[in-house]
Design a protein around this motif. Sequence first.
Motif, short mmCIF file in Angstrom:
data_model
loop_
_atom_site.label_atom_id
_atom_site.label_comp_id
_atom_site.label_asym_id
_atom_site.label_seq_id
_atom_site.Cartn_x
_atom_site.Cartn_y
_atom_site.Cartn_z
N ASN A 32 0.83 -1.20 0.00
CA ASN A 32 0.00 0.00 0.00
C ASN A 32 0.86 1.24 0.00
N GLN A 34 0.79 5.38 1.47
CA GLN A 34 0.11 6.24 2.43
C GLN A 34 0.67 7.66 2.32
N LEU A 49 -4.75 6.37 2.70
CA LEU A 49 -4.04 5.11 2.47
C LEU A 49 -4.66 4.45 1.26
N GLN A 51 -4.59 1.04 -1.02
CA GLN A 51 -4.12 -0.34 -1.17
C GLN A 51 -3.63 -0.52 -2.61
#
Lengths: 115, 117
Positions: A32, A34, A49, A51
Amino acid sequence: KQEVTQIPAALSVPEGENLVLNCSFTDSAIYNLQWFRQDPGKGLTSLLLIQSSQREQTSGRLNASLDKSSGRSTLYIAASQPGDSATYLCAVRRYSGGGADGLTFGKGTHLIIQP
Amino acid sequence: GAGVSQSPSNKVTEKGKDVELRCDPISGHTALYWYRQSLGQGLEFLIYFQGNSAPDKSGLPSDRFSAERTGGSVSTLTIQRTQQEDSAVYLCASSLAPPGQWGDTQYFGPGTRLTVL
């Protein structure tokens, strides 16, 4: 080794403008990505965030996109306000398939919104 | 609820002394991370705990650095025989779930600013 680069390093714009912060990473095998904001003397605040299976995430005036194959993410800030002034950090988590590791951070974009 | 807390907020020490930095994670968070932010450098991952064990110590810069976590809660980062290059802000983060699982968003504390004279 994963490397994360953020461009520009610093940005100063008048209040009300829309702006884009860029993040690139060298290893596309990420779990992921962020985006954080860091205010002087304070810790990090998570903004969004994404994915690895997602293309974008939105929260209020913020929109973050992810193009994993090209190793790029952008953070779009709409109608900027003086309170948006901070350092914005991009971080990726490597896909470790059962292992575990921390985040790899870029050096950040220092953003100033002029009233 | 309470966030991640760290103590002390500032620490000034002399070269060669040992220091201990403390992190109290969010209650119920199973994973805990230590990072270092040096002047002009990005955030650097140091170590990660799942419960009381540290599956990934790869980021510790030297054998002068060690960390432990007890009771699945509080963690202490110890730096022995401090050097001037150890001066940095040390940040702690915690997450509800282990890395790679839903709920692994990391929440950061305010950091400890360490200055080695």
